[in-house]
Design a protein around this motif. Structure first.
Motif, mmCIF file in Angstrom:
data_model
loop_
_atom_site.group_PDB
_atom_site.id
_atom_site.type_symbol
_atom_site.label_atom_id
_atom_site.label_comp_id
_atom_site.label_asym_id
_atom_site.label_seq_id
_atom_site.Cartn_x
_atom_site.Cartn_y
_atom_site.Cartn_z
ATOM 1 N N LEU A 61 0.821 -1.215 0.000
ATOM 2 C CA LEU A 61 0.000 0.000 0.000
ATOM 3 C C LEU A 61 0.855 1.264 0.000
ATOM 4 O O LEU A 61 0.519 2.234 -0.670
ATOM 5 N N SER A 62 1.962 1.261 0.702
ATOM 6 C CA SER A 62 2.819 2.448 0.672
ATOM 7 C C SER A 62 3.437 2.616 -0.719
ATOM 8 O O SER A 62 3.590 3.731 -1.207
ATOM 9 N N LEU A 63 3.739 1.503 -1.384
ATOM 10 C CA LEU A 63 4.250 1.602 -2.761
ATOM 11 C C LEU A 63 3.145 2.038 -3.722
ATOM 12 O O LEU A 63 3.420 2.729 -4.706
ATOM 13 N N GLU A 64 1.901 1.676 -3.431
ATOM 14 C CA GLU A 64 0.776 2.149 -4.251
ATOM 15 C C GLU A 64 0.647 3.668 -4.143
ATOM 16 O O GLU A 64 0.320 4.342 -5.116
ATOM 17 N N ALA A 65 0.920 4.214 -2.961
ATOM 18 C CA ALA A 65 0.899 5.670 -2.790
ATOM 19 C C ALA A 65 2.005 6.316 -3.633
ATOM 20 O O ALA A 65 1.798 7.383 -4.233
ATOM 21 N N VAL A 66 3.162 5.663 -3.702
ATOM 22 C CA VAL A 66 4.252 6.176 -4.549
ATOM 23 C C VAL A 66 3.830 6.125 -6.019
ATOM 24 O O VAL A 66 4.038 7.084 -6.763
ATOM 25 N N ARG A 67 3.217 5.033 -6.428
ATOM 26 C CA ARG A 67 2.738 4.926 -7.822
ATOM 27 C C ARG A 67 1.702 6.007 -8.125
ATOM 28 O O ARG A 67 1.686 6.579 -9.220
ATOM 29 N N TYR A 68 0.830 6.303 -7.169
ATOM 30 C CA TYR A 68 -0.168 7.361 -7.338
ATOM 31 C C TYR A 68 0.531 8.712 -7.555
ATOM 32 O O TYR A 68 0.162 9.479 -8.446
ATOM 33 N N ALA A 69 1.554 8.989 -6.759
ATOM 34 C CA ALA A 69 2.300 10.239 -6.903
ATOM 35 C C ALA A 69 2.972 10.312 -8.277
ATOM 36 O O ALA A 69 2.987 11.359 -8.926
ATOM 37 N N ILE A 70 3.507 9.190 -8.732
ATOM 38 C CA ILE A 70 4.138 9.145 -10.057
ATOM 39 C C ILE A 70 3.103 9.420 -11.142
ATOM 40 O O ILE A 70 3.361 10.162 -12.100
ATOM 41 N N ARG A 71 1.902 8.835 -10.995
ATOM 42 C CA ARG A 71 0.832 9.105 -11.967
ATOM 43 C C ARG A 71 0.493 10.587 -12.015
ATOM 44 O O ARG A 71 0.240 11.143 -13.087
ATOM 45 N N ARG B 82 11.019 19.920 8.385
ATOM 46 C CA ARG B 82 12.464 19.999 8.138
ATOM 47 C C ARG B 82 12.797 20.082 6.646
ATOM 48 O O ARG B 82 13.703 20.795 6.237
ATOM 49 N N PHE B 83 12.060 19.340 5.818
ATOM 50 C CA PHE B 83 12.331 19.316 4.383
ATOM 51 C C PHE B 83 11.511 20.351 3.610
ATOM 52 O O PHE B 83 11.663 20.476 2.409
ATOM 53 N N GLY B 84 10.634 21.067 4.291
ATOM 54 C CA GLY B 84 9.811 22.068 3.621
ATOM 55 C C GLY B 84 8.827 21.465 2.634
ATOM 56 O O GLY B 84 8.622 21.994 1.541
ATOM 57 N N CYS B 85 8.210 20.355 3.015
ATOM 58 C CA CYS B 85 7.259 19.687 2.121
ATOM 59 C C CYS B 85 5.968 20.491 2.006
ATOM 60 O O CYS B 85 5.529 21.131 2.963
ATOM 61 N N ASP B 86 5.371 20.436 0.822
ATOM 62 C CA ASP B 86 4.126 21.149 0.544
ATOM 63 C C ASP B 86 2.908 20.246 0.647
ATOM 64 O O ASP B 86 1.775 20.738 0.678
ATOM 65 N N ALA B 87 3.112 18.936 0.660
ATOM 66 C CA ALA B 87 2.009 17.980 0.708
ATOM 67 C C ALA B 87 2.555 16.617 1.112
ATOM 68 O O ALA B 87 3.766 16.385 1.092
ATOM 69 N N VAL B 88 1.617 15.716 1.458
ATOM 70 C CA VAL B 88 1.955 14.340 1.823
ATOM 71 C C VAL B 88 1.028 13.416 1.042
ATOM 72 O O VAL B 88 -0.166 13.694 0.923
ATOM 73 N N ILE B 89 1.589 12.344 0.506
ATOM 74 C CA ILE B 89 0.784 11.286 -0.099
ATOM 75 C C ILE B 89 1.221 9.995 0.582
ATOM 76 O O ILE B 89 2.395 9.637 0.551
ATOM 77 N N MET B 90 0.252 9.333 1.225
ATOM 78 C CA MET B 90 0.608 8.125 1.976
ATOM 79 C C MET B 90 -0.500 7.092 1.922
ATOM 80 O O MET B 90 -1.648 7.416 1.651
ATOM 81 N N GLY B 91 -0.136 5.861 2.181
ATOM 82 C CA GLY B 91 -1.105 4.779 2.246
ATOM 83 C C GLY B 91 -1.743 4.713 3.618
ATOM 84 O O GLY B 91 -1.207 5.227 4.597
ATOM 85 N N ALA B 92 -2.910 4.081 3.674
ATOM 86 C CA ALA B 92 -3.621 3.874 4.938
ATOM 87 C C ALA B 92 -3.746 2.378 5.158
ATOM 88 O O ALA B 92 -4.411 1.702 4.394
ATOM 89 N N ARG B 93 -3.106 1.881 6.168
ATOM 90 C CA ARG B 93 -3.128 0.435 6.400
ATOM 91 C C ARG B 93 -4.393 -0.011 7.087
ATOM 92 O O ARG B 93 -4.801 -1.146 6.971
ATOM 93 N N GLY B 94 -5.019 0.871 7.877
ATOM 94 C CA GLY B 94 -6.258 0.506 8.542
ATOM 95 C C GLY B 94 -6.093 -0.566 9.589
ATOM 96 O O GLY B 94 -7.016 -1.306 9.866
ATOM 97 N N THR C 269 -2.891 13.503 1.322
ATOM 98 C CA THR C 269 -3.708 12.620 0.494
ATOM 99 C C THR C 269 -3.462 11.199 0.982
ATOM 100 O O THR C 269 -2.318 10.755 1.075
ATOM 101 N N ILE C 270 -4.553 10.498 1.295
ATOM 102 C CA ILE C 270 -4.441 9.127 1.784
ATOM 103 C C ILE C 270 -4.928 8.185 0.687
ATOM 104 O O ILE C 270 -6.061 8.293 0.219
ATOM 105 N N VAL C 271 -4.047 7.291 0.277
ATOM 106 C CA VAL C 271 -4.363 6.306 -0.757
ATOM 107 C C VAL C 271 -4.872 5.061 -0.048
ATOM 108 O O VAL C 271 -4.152 4.440 0.728
ATOM 109 N N LYS C 272 -6.121 4.741 -0.308
ATOM 110 C CA LYS C 272 -6.733 3.580 0.340
ATOM 111 C C LYS C 272 -6.464 2.322 -0.482
ATOM 112 O O LYS C 272 -6.222 2.390 -1.675
#
Length: 157
Positions: free
Chosen positions: A12-22, A100-112, A137-140
């Motif tokens: 699921l965390s890799l699916e969030a990375v794939r979503y960001a790539i898309r 610390r990194f000055g991120c503007d957003a987060v994309i992550m998976g939700a394990r539930g 953004t939470i990728v379910k």
């Protein structure tokens, strides 16, 4: 735009990375920070290992290993990224990394897999969602194939 991608080695965390790539393939201009947070060392681990440096090395190596899948996906997509392995409470540590990194957003998976209050969203995801100073953004998880078949059969009736 700089986006934090927390990864724990799960699909699921890799699916969030794939979503960001898309999103980048659809025109989003972004760089990424992939991060893994290792749980703090337990008292038992400290008693057994006797050497805090060894524990820190093992924890760091585990974090680097868990980042490998996300790094490979971002490298294949030729996307700029930084990597971070940290230790501590995952939700709070991820918020620290955002700042610390000055991120503007987060994309992550939700394990539930957290307590009942987090039945639909993982407890770490929920913690980041509540404390983050930036949009999250939470990728379910995708529905199981048999669930999709059941839905399509019901809709055709």
């Amino acid at each position: 735009m700089k986006i934090l991608l927390p990864v724990d080695g799960s699909e699921l965390s890799l699916e969030a990375v794939r979503y960001a790539i898309r999103l980048t393939s659809e025109g989003l201009q972004a760089s990424f920070v992939i991060a893994n947070v290792q749980e703090p060392t337990t008292l038992y681990e400290m008693v057994v290992a006797h050497d805090p440096d060894v524990l820190q090395q093992v924890s760091g190596a585990a974090g680097v290993h868990l980042l490998a899948g996300a790094e490979e996906l971002l490298n294949q997509a030729d996307l700029e990224h930084e990597s971070e392995v940290a230790a501590g409470d995952p939700a709070h540590t991820l918020v620290d990394i955002i700042e610390r990194f000055g991120c503007d957003a987060v994309i992550m998976g939700a394990r539930g897999m957290g307590p009942l209050s987090a039945a639909l969203v993982g407890s770490v995801s929920l913690g980041v969602l509540r404390a983050s100073p930036v949009p999250v953004t939470i990728v379910k998880p995708r529905p199981a194939p048999e669930a999709e078949e059941d839905e399509s059969a019901e809709s055709s009736v």
